[in-house]
Design an enzyme around this catalytic site. Sequence first.
Site, PDB file in Angstrom:
ATOM      1  N   HIS A   1      16.986  -5.924   7.499  1.00  0.00           N
ATOM      2  CA  HIS A   1      18.531  -5.942   7.984  1.00  0.00           C
ATOM      3  C   HIS A   1      19.365  -6.436   6.757  1.00  0.00           C
ATOM      4  O   HIS A   1      18.840  -7.610   6.344  1.00  0.00           O
ATOM      5  CB  HIS A   1      18.692  -6.422   8.984  1.00  0.00           C
ATOM      6  CG  HIS A   1      20.280  -6.637   9.400  1.00  0.00           C
ATOM      7  ND1 HIS A   1      20.813  -5.385  10.163  1.00  0.00           N
ATOM      8  CD2 HIS A   1      21.380  -7.502   9.494  1.00  0.00           C
ATOM      9  CE1 HIS A   1      21.932  -5.577  10.424  1.00  0.00           C
ATOM     10  NE2 HIS A   1      22.344  -6.868  10.157  1.00  0.00           N
TER      11      HIS A   1
ATOM     12  N   ASP B   1      22.839  -7.380   5.620  1.00  0.00           N
ATOM     13  CA  ASP B   1      24.250  -7.319   5.782  1.00  0.00           C
ATOM     14  C   ASP B   1      25.066  -6.733   4.461  1.00  0.00           C
ATOM     15  O   ASP B   1      24.989  -7.310   3.464  1.00  0.00           O
ATOM     16  CB  ASP B   1      24.993  -8.537   6.209  1.00  0.00           C
ATOM     17  CG  ASP B   1      24.565  -8.736   7.408  1.00  0.00           C
ATOM     18  OD1 ASP B   1      24.352  -7.924   8.477  1.00  0.00           O
ATOM     19  OD2 ASP B   1      23.974  -9.955   7.908  1.00  0.00           O
TER      20      ASP B   1
ATOM     21  N   ASP C   1      23.031  -4.905  15.268  1.00  0.00           N
ATOM     22  CA  ASP C   1      23.790  -6.042  15.000  1.00  0.00           C
ATOM     23  C   ASP C   1      25.117  -6.073  15.029  1.00  0.00           C
ATOM     24  O   ASP C   1      26.023  -6.972  14.768  1.00  0.00           O
ATOM     25  CB  ASP C   1      23.344  -6.684  13.611  1.00  0.00           C
ATOM     26  CG  ASP C   1      23.748  -8.077  13.444  1.00  0.00           C
ATOM     27  OD1 ASP C   1      23.595  -8.861  14.502  1.00  0.00           O
ATOM     28  OD2 ASP C   1      24.102  -8.414  12.283  1.00  0.00           O
TER      29      ASP C   1
ATOM     30  N   HIS D   1      30.051  -4.504   9.812  1.00  0.00           N
ATOM     31  CA  HIS D   1      30.074  -5.551  10.951  1.00  0.00           C
ATOM     32  C   HIS D   1      30.206  -6.779  10.684  1.00  0.00           C
ATOM     33  O   HIS D   1      30.081  -7.805  11.595  1.00  0.00           O
ATOM     34  CB  HIS D   1      28.851  -5.258  12.135  1.00  0.00           C
ATOM     35  CG  HIS D   1      27.465  -5.545  11.441  1.00  0.00           C
ATOM     36  ND1 HIS D   1      26.602  -4.512  11.107  1.00  0.00           N
ATOM     37  CD2 HIS D   1      26.908  -6.909  11.397  1.00  0.00           C
ATOM     38  CE1 HIS D   1      25.582  -5.197  10.650  1.00  0.00           C
ATOM     39  NE2 HIS D   1      25.648  -6.299  10.845  1.00  0.00           N
TER      40      HIS D   1
END
Length: 1015
Positions: free
Chosen positions: A262, A264, A374, A579
């Site tokens: 993951h 971001d 997420d 997000h």
Amino acid sequence: MHDERRRIEERVQRVHDQRIKTAIYAASVPFEVEAWQAPGEPVPFEEAASASYAPFAMDTPWGPPWGTTWFRMRGQVPAEWAGRRVEAVIDLGFIGDWPGNQAEALVHLADGTPLKAVNPLNQYVPIGNPATGGEEIHYLVEAASNPDILAENFSRPTVMGDVLTAGDKPIYTFQRADLAVLDEDVFHLDLDLQVLRELMVHLEEHDPRRHEILHTLDRAMDTVDLDDVSGSAAAVREVLAPALAKPAHASAHTVSGVGHAHIDSAWLWPIRETKRKTSRTFSNVTALADEYEDFIFACSQAQQYEWVRDNYPQVWERIKKSVEKGQWAPVGGMWVEADGNLPGGEAIARQLVHGKKFFMEHFGVETKGVWLPDSFGYTAAYPQLAKLAGNDWFLTQKISWNQTNKFPHHTFWWEGIDGTRIFTHFPPVDTYNARFSGDEMARAVRNYQEKGGGTRSLAPFGWGDGGGGPTREIMERARRLADLEGSAKVVVEHPDKFFADAREEYPDAPVWVGELYLELHRATYTSQARTKQGNRRSEHLLREAELWATTAALNAPGYSYPYEKLDRLWKTVLLHQFHDILPGSSIAWVHREAEAEYARVAEEVQALTAEAMTALGPGEPRVFNTSPCDRAEVVRTSVGVPMYTEVPANGNAPLGAGEPPQPVKVTGRVLDNGLVRVEVAEDGTLASVRDLRADREVLADQGNLLRLHTDLPNYWDAWDIDKHYKNRYTDLLDAESVTVIEADPLLGALRVERAFGKGSRITQTITVRAGSPRIDFETEIDWHETEKILKAAFPVDIRAAHSSAEIQFGHIQRPTHTNTSWESARFEVCNHRWVHIGEPGYGVAVINDSTYGHDVSRTVREDGGTTTTVRLSLVRAPRIPDPEADQGKHRFTYALLPGATIEDTVAEGYALNLPLRVADSAGAAEPVVSVEGAGVTVEAVKLADDESGDVVVRLYESRGGRAQGTLRTGFPLAGAQVTDLLERPLAEADMDSGGVAVSLRPFEVQTLRLSRRND
């Protein structure tokens, strides 16, 4: 027995940590190291390679916050290491064990070839297995000294979140840069012990398997030679082997592991750093794929692939080869992992379109699922949009963070607002950063809600948030857990395979209807208001540009539709819907850059729109209406004069077309246009709103009451608004002035000015226009509060059983009562352009141009009547992770619409967000499309992506009922097809007397592809 067990556990722990772990590398020699501090922003490899380096010693401080230091490392593998496994080991001075929020580096060969990254849990670079001895090693290491924003666990604000405030003092101390021999027996012994010990700890006390493992570990410790761990490691592994060889029970749960990292796209680091994070993580992943043939890695976010393609072509080629081998699985089919609530409907469609097209174009792969672990809740529009993009499954994880209610399913069918269902999985391991620990494996089995119906779940494994990804240690754990008694079975496989098998074994999985509401992070609907406003405005500006560019392309010879520019601008907006950007949960640097990007987008899109309008030719002053509804409104000319104009949907008309309605009267603090009469009190609140058409008072108490609440959540400042915020507040009732500023027959306006708090000011212009019942509140705030939230309340004399809030391509109804814990937990919810409340025969809407958070409550008055109150969340003041969040100027508008049906509300929501545009000189043009039939609403008009010249129209049913109508075109129509979101044909559309017959179920989204006839 308990004391004996504890003795053995403590013995294993100490021997493992102090002797075995430290013996994994059997021998080492240091590199010769030199350093060069890059000035300012990161530089290309070529510039770093030609720089002047100075000698650098270990235990030396390095790296200012957000800086880049290049290290030149030279060494030679000793001849006596021939035949052994040799690696470079680099410790930049790592803090803790989280890879993504601190120092990390990418190691290059001297010719610029990226090899692999190093981070706290992945400090090695392979050299030889086996080495030949004598190899000359020459590395250039690009090291990023990113500060640890989580150093104090979000407990206090930090200035480290922006390069402009972080300072230049070095924040790391280099610890190690060595050539080293990996002792493979000790390496594997370390993992054998970890897997067995963790399994044992999580077995039940009465389970014989637990005691068997316990005593096996005790015997293993007897076999360890503490003075020669390396020499005894093989013998210790032989003791452990029988316990590791026992197969799992036939009924054991199966965990489908898929590698994951993951990353971001921005969060506690800026976008520029994410570009480097992708190269580091993807280098590691492709290297791991070379080492483990059974490894499969799932990776979403087409934007990150594009960054690697453009900036790290050698890594990009390795990714393509991994995809061809089947070890790399593009997933998600979205441009970024966007927020699940805030992007508009067309924006989510474009997320899916741009993402899927990228993967098809570059890898020949059509992704089949939405990978969105997420985001902070998920709109009920997703099932339909996902299916229309050609997806079969949906994956999420974040709902496990619920504060109040445990979500009841892990494998289920998710039904959206239109009735579309998509097969959905919510991994019971409760993380998207799994590492196959004993705790995680036990949780996956214990937590799985569908026992008896399903037997499998998915576990994304690898370090994440700031990247890092899977490691060889995690892969070794997976191999040991593939078939181990007492544990779930682990199989590493493609997520498409997992979803196909899960759906086959459990086709009648339970159904969840409506939104996936996260009972946490509710403040993400409000934090960083300027970022949210930039997104909302960008979405609507792009709608305008596409419509008028299409109009010009059909009507203006020589005009070229700006495909490339629109594509690029859309991708910029889609990126910032990530997000942790759009929700307002990133560091200051991220939001500072986001606001600047939105300003650039606005400038460029406005220019495209003006260019298209100009292309229509010279003519009289005209008014352009981008909304899907006919408009009759007061507009201002270029010199500010108000004029009343009637304009068709998606079309234009001469300025001043139509007969002016009853004029506005301004008497003291009263505004009256014959439709509504608004009385403003001395304190600046609304004393009365009288709907003259229905002859009823709308308000039950002070309207537009501004209330300032203390807002200090228990933990996640930018993310959360906790229920206790309601308990402390101040009503802003001290108006400095209430003055008349407009008294024109076409509009009347009062200005209310207030000062409060720590030097904050609010100026509101309350406007009523001729011919419209809508009351606008144009708001300017100079905000200097901390840990506060400002709400605007409209208590309405309506007994509403539920509120209706606009979401993407429709609206959702939520109860106004709190009968259950699920309803009580929804004390702050999301809307897009409007919220509507109503009772049979009468409704009221609150409309906005950039506000998403709100709450709706209901009280019974002493007179027996019911008051339903809608409160918009206007602005917050969190200090973590951005200590200056939302400080400064804000400008936005919200409105009250008395006597509104849902249809009225939809129209006014578009109107407020798509103001009529006045051109001083423009040619007339028929609307590209027009619709006959209530409820059929056009959302987008554009030219087809394949540059064929076909017109693409996206429309939907907006009232919540069935709709039938006819779509007519302003150009000769040759044919029409119903397509998916990617403009691929699904069916021939029904032609009806020169138009297209449209039939929609409630909230159905339909895309039409219209071909032109060459007359």
